[in-house]
Scaffold this motif. Structure first.
Motif, short mmCIF file in Angstrom:
data_model
loop_
_atom_site.label_atom_id
_atom_site.label_comp_id
_atom_site.label_asym_id
_atom_site.label_seq_id
_atom_site.Cartn_x
_atom_site.Cartn_y
_atom_site.Cartn_z
N PHE A 47 -15.13 -11.38 2.73
CA PHE A 47 -14.38 -10.92 1.74
C PHE A 47 -13.56 -11.78 1.00
O PHE A 47 -13.42 -11.85 -0.07
CB PHE A 47 -13.52 -9.49 2.57
CG PHE A 47 -12.69 -8.77 1.38
CD1 PHE A 47 -13.38 -7.97 0.89
CD2 PHE A 47 -11.57 -9.11 1.24
CE1 PHE A 47 -12.96 -6.93 -0.19
CE2 PHE A 47 -10.95 -8.18 0.38
CZ PHE A 47 -11.21 -7.34 -0.42
N ILE B 209 -2.85 -14.32 -5.49
CA ILE B 209 -2.88 -12.95 -5.72
C ILE B 209 -3.87 -12.44 -4.59
O ILE B 209 -3.36 -11.24 -3.86
CB ILE B 209 -3.63 -12.51 -7.34
CG1 ILE B 209 -2.53 -12.97 -8.28
CG2 ILE B 209 -3.76 -11.09 -7.13
CD1 ILE B 209 -2.91 -12.75 -9.71
N ILE B 210 -4.91 -12.83 -4.23
CA ILE B 210 -5.79 -12.33 -3.31
C ILE B 210 -5.33 -12.28 -1.86
O ILE B 210 -5.14 -11.45 -1.13
CB ILE B 210 -7.25 -12.93 -3.28
CG1 ILE B 210 -7.92 -12.92 -4.62
CG2 ILE B 210 -8.06 -12.62 -2.22
CD1 ILE B 210 -8.25 -11.51 -4.97
N CYS C 133 -1.81 -12.43 -1.24
CA CYS C 133 -0.88 -11.58 -1.25
C CYS C 133 -1.46 -10.11 -1.10
O CYS C 133 -0.71 -9.28 -0.24
CB CYS C 133 0.12 -11.34 -2.37
SG CYS C 133 1.59 -12.66 -2.34
N ALA C 134 -2.54 -9.88 -1.73
CA ALA C 134 -3.15 -8.54 -1.68
C ALA C 134 -3.54 -8.22 -0.42
O ALA C 134 -3.45 -7.03 0.21
CB ALA C 134 -3.93 -8.09 -2.84
N LEU C 135 -4.19 -9.22 0.03
CA LEU C 135 -4.73 -9.05 1.50
C LEU C 135 -3.76 -8.46 2.45
O LEU C 135 -3.80 -7.73 3.48
CB LEU C 135 -5.43 -10.29 1.76
CG LEU C 135 -6.74 -10.17 3.09
CD1 LEU C 135 -7.72 -9.29 2.60
CD2 LEU C 135 -7.21 -11.56 3.10
N THR D 90 -0.81 -7.28 1.97
CA THR D 90 -0.21 -5.74 2.01
C THR D 90 -1.34 -4.86 2.25
O THR D 90 -0.90 -3.81 2.95
CB THR D 90 0.21 -5.63 0.36
OG1 THR D 90 0.70 -6.62 -0.03
CG2 THR D 90 0.97 -4.49 0.27
N PHE D 91 -2.64 -5.00 2.05
CA PHE D 91 -3.68 -4.34 2.46
C PHE D 91 -3.74 -4.15 3.74
O PHE D 91 -3.92 -2.87 4.39
CB PHE D 91 -5.16 -4.90 1.53
CG PHE D 91 -6.23 -3.76 2.24
CD1 PHE D 91 -6.58 -2.78 1.66
CD2 PHE D 91 -7.09 -4.42 3.14
CE1 PHE D 91 -7.49 -2.05 1.85
CE2 PHE D 91 -8.17 -3.57 3.54
CZ PHE D 91 -8.49 -2.55 2.70
N GLY E 115 -1.01 -1.79 4.96
CA GLY E 115 -1.33 -0.58 4.73
C GLY E 115 -2.46 0.00 5.57
O GLY E 115 -2.13 1.23 6.11
N VAL E 116 -3.39 -0.49 5.73
CA VAL E 116 -4.52 0.06 6.37
C VAL E 116 -4.35 0.01 7.81
O VAL E 116 -4.90 0.97 8.50
CB VAL E 116 -6.03 -0.81 5.93
CG1 VAL E 116 -6.26 -1.96 6.71
CG2 VAL E 116 -7.25 0.15 6.13
N ALA F 74 -1.66 0.28 9.60
CA ALA F 74 -0.37 1.36 9.70
C ALA F 74 -1.25 2.78 9.62
O ALA F 74 -1.03 3.66 10.27
CB ALA F 74 0.63 1.32 8.77
N PHE F 75 -1.98 3.09 8.42
CA PHE F 75 -2.79 4.10 8.18
C PHE F 75 -3.44 4.61 9.18
O PHE F 75 -3.50 5.80 9.74
CB PHE F 75 -3.63 4.08 6.90
CG PHE F 75 -4.18 5.46 6.42
CD1 PHE F 75 -3.44 6.33 5.70
CD2 PHE F 75 -5.54 5.50 6.96
CE1 PHE F 75 -4.13 7.25 5.52
CE2 PHE F 75 -6.29 6.70 6.35
CZ PHE F 75 -5.72 7.56 5.65
N LEU F 76 -4.53 3.54 9.82
CA LEU F 76 -5.45 3.89 10.84
C LEU F 76 -4.86 3.88 12.24
O LEU F 76 -5.28 4.95 12.95
CB LEU F 76 -6.54 3.01 10.57
CG LEU F 76 -7.44 2.91 9.55
CD1 LEU F 76 -8.51 1.78 9.49
CD2 LEU F 76 -8.24 4.30 9.37
#
Lengths: 315, 365
Positions: free
Chosen positions: A83, A97-98, A100-102, A104-105, A108-109, A111-113
């Motif tokens: 990826f 950017i990628i 940083c985004a990774l 944060t992703f 989030g993912v 914690a969510f799961l």
């Protein structure tokens, strides 16, 4: 009183903790130095570690086996590497950017799961199989050294082996040379008929696998079978600093990780003297100092070389 | 000069990315056994159902917008301030403590003093990585991230130790601000206070300076082509350093707004990685001020809505982070694919060119 502090610092426990703390950072750094050699600035390692830790915990829980958890984390690491390479290599997106985004992703993912699977209180109420600690026969009998070297999670010893293997791979195999060339001089690599982009893909996948391992060690070895939200705790960034400090050389990166581990352990040991909030800052401040030291010493060396060249030209 | 005019391609990309991200979010919801429609309705309700929610949403949009702009101006000169979180937290705790120290004074003195204190602390905390970057060429991304964690620990230490609230029930927090120091609420019961007016002024100033003044042009030049800027006689190092400090001051001020407008005390709820969410906004806005404002509104709706969704539909609010990052990935993919197509077309044109001239070995990479 002073005697007391010194005996606390130079207790075998400090050095044992140093090895424990250094291992996840060192594993991630081994991955990070691959992407560094391939010329990709990878600050997404923190997210890779976090997702690796989560996948390892989930795999270990559902398969009821820590080994399966590690395998799951490694397989997932391949996916994450693919990826990451898809964006940074194929689509030529901004690595910053990628990355940083990774991160944060991942935050989030996971914690969510984790809330979906384990509920609000996390894995604490669930039996996640973890890795047993290994006692090395004979060595554990030696007074000081035994306490330091023996009784760790298997990952600590595997990391030593991996550091050596990675050194062999990077500096002693054609593939390692190609990967280094893909970062330093991709056009040269192209002239010998190798595709630099493919090397970057390989480096990225290796990085994903190592970060997955680092995550698996965090959740299954370091914390004995539990996943905590945000448990990577900037280790990916510290690993990145170690990679830069070591100029992407595996044994040196391990030494840098040990240095981080030592100060981390020191902070933990000094808690009875200083507030843990203040000692907690030590590894991060040390990382900054490490970065400054590397950059300054590199500049000095370059200056010295330039001066030597000038002297050779002048007379 | 695409930023001055309306960029329809960019807006289309943003909308498509948002839709794709929401669809993927719906897929995740469906896979985890929630009804996506119910969840998204709860999300909208969480953001708009009453005045209090709308106020909270606007306050959060203000935080995102200021943080995003702080990142914008840094990236404009080629330095990434990833350390806004630490600057924000330190600004918040110093502002709170200044309020406690100046308890006896009139709010007309204390509030500006707190704002000034927060800006100085935030600016100083950004100056450290700025100076390391400018003078020694140390990568600012790593140093600012490390300084973030250091700031979190420092604030915890201060809030638990020397500056601790006298109330035993508050484990980590500074003393309460006197009621006269609280910024006036615009919507009663919500977080929205008069701070948003100050924020609007700052936003306008940033936009004006970046887009309309020669300083803004110098900044852009420094970021785009530092060598050229240097040879053109600009003090690029100073521009970068000052911009970094201003970025830090803005973050410190956001912390002060959070304390005086919403929390009225320093505690860990002042910011929960809010700066990073602002950073995401700035990235999606491609570091341009006007899109930053619009996108911070969109993401404030998502975030406050997600909190309502958590209570109403039992969906973890982190779904919001997933959607936000998928938007970034989608936009990166779109630009990447478009660039790849353009490259392919160029390569094909070049090949035809080569064929036409019947020359060999002139391959362009």
């Amino acid at each position: 009183m002073h005697n007391n502090i010194w005996s606390t610092i130079f207790d075998p426990g400090t050095f044992s903790q140093m090895l424990r703390s250094a291992t996840p950072v060192a594993l991630a750094a081994l991955g990070g130095l691959m992407t560094e050699h391939a010329g990709i600035m990878n600050i997404g390692m923190d997210g890779m570690i976090l997702m690796g830790a989560f996948v390892a915990a989930v795999g270990s829980y559902f398969c009821a086996s820590a080994a399966m958890g590690i395998l799951a984390a490694m397989l997932f690491g391949i996916l994450i590497g693919l990826f990451f390479a898809l964006f940074t290599v194929k689509l030529k997106s901004d690595e910053f950017i990628i990355g940083c985004a990774l991160n944060t992703f991942a935050l989030g993912v996971t914690a969510f799961l984790s809330r979906e699977i384990f509920g609000l209180s996390g894995t604490s109420g669930y039996a996640v199989p973890s890795l047993p600690n290994v006692t090395i026969p004979l060595i554990d009998r030696i007074p000081f050294v035994g306490k330091v070297l023996s009784g760790h999670s298997i990952f600590v010893y595997v990391t030593w082996l991996l550091v050596f293997l990675m050194w062999l791979f990077v500096y002693r195999t054609p593939m390692g040379l190609w990967i280094r060339a893909s970062g330093e001089s991709p056009e040269t690599l192209r002239t010998v008929g190798k595709n630099p982009e493919r090397m970057k893909w390989i480096a990225s996948i290796l990085c994903g696998v190592f970060c997955g391992l680092a995550g698996a060690h965090l959740s299954l070895g370091y914390l004995n079978g539990s996943f905590v939200e945000g448990m990577s705790a900037s280790r990916g960034y510290i690993a990145f600093a170690c990679v830069i400090f070591a100029a992407a050389n595996p044994p040196r990166a391990y030494i840098a990780a040990l240095m981080f581990g030592f100060f981390d352990a020191l902070g933990l040991r000094l808690q009875s003297y200083v507030s843990s909030d203040l000692t907690g800052t030590i590894p991060y401040l040390i990382t900054i100092i490490m970065m400054v030291y590397v950059v300054v010493s590199r500049q000095k060396r370059r200056e010295r070389l330039a001066k030597q060249q000038l002297q050779r030209l002048e007379p | 000069m695409k930023k001055q005019r309306f960029d329809y391609g960019y807006i289309l990309t943003l909308l498509i990315s948002l839709v794709v991200a929401l669809l993927i979010g719906a897929g995740i919801l469906a896979l985890t056994g929630h009804n996506p429609l119910v969840a998204y309705r709860a999300l909208l309700g969480g953001a708009f159902s009453n005045a209090r929610h709308i106020g909270d949403m606007l306050e959060y949009a203000m935080v995102l917008c200021l943080c995003g702009l702080a990142c914008d101006i840094g990236s404009r000169v080629g330095i990434f301030n990833v350390g806004g979180e630490g600057q924000l937290l330190l600004g918040a705790i110093f502002a709170a403590q200044i309020g406690v120290w100046l308890k006896a004074l009139s709010p007309w003195l204390a509030i500006p003093a707190a704002a000034l204190g927060a800006m100085i602390v935030g600016g100083f905390y950004a100056w450290i990585p700025g100076v390391l970057k400018v003078k020694l060429k140390v990568n600012e991304v790593i140093t600012t991230i490390m300084l973030n964690t250091v700031a979190v620990f420092l604030c915890q230490f201060l809030a638990k130790g020397p500056w601790k609230n006298t109330n035993k029930n508050i484990v980590a927090g500074t003393g309460n601000l006197p009621g006269s120091f609280w910024l006036k609420k615009l919507v009663p019961g919500s977080n929205l206070s008069t701070a948003i007016i100050a924020a609007a002024v700052i936003t306008f100033l940033v936009w004006y300076i970046l887009q309309k003044t020669s300083k803004g042009y110098e900044m852009r030049l420094t970021g785009d082509n530092p060598r050229f800027a240097k040879y053109a006689g600009m003090k690029t190092e100073r521009i970068v350093l000052i911009t970094m400090v201003i970025s830090g001051m803005m973050c410190g001020l956001v912390g002060m707004f959070r304390v005086y407008g919403a929390e009225h005390i320093y505690k860990s709820t002042v910011s929960n990685e809010y700066y990073f969410e602002g950073l995401m906004v700035a990235m999606i806005a491609q570091y341009a001020p006007l899109p930053t404002i619009v996108i911070s509104l969109i993401f404030a709706i998502l975030k406050i809505g997600a909190m309502g969704m958590e209570t109403a539909a039992g969906v973890p609010k982190q779904l919001y982070l997933i959607i936000q990052t998928i938007v970034i990935f989608c936009m990166a993919a779109e630009t990447g694919i478009r660039a790849a197509i353009a490259r392919n077309r160029e390569r094909r044109a070049a090949k035809q060119d080569v064929k036409a001239r019947k020359e060999g070995g002139n391959e362009h990479a």
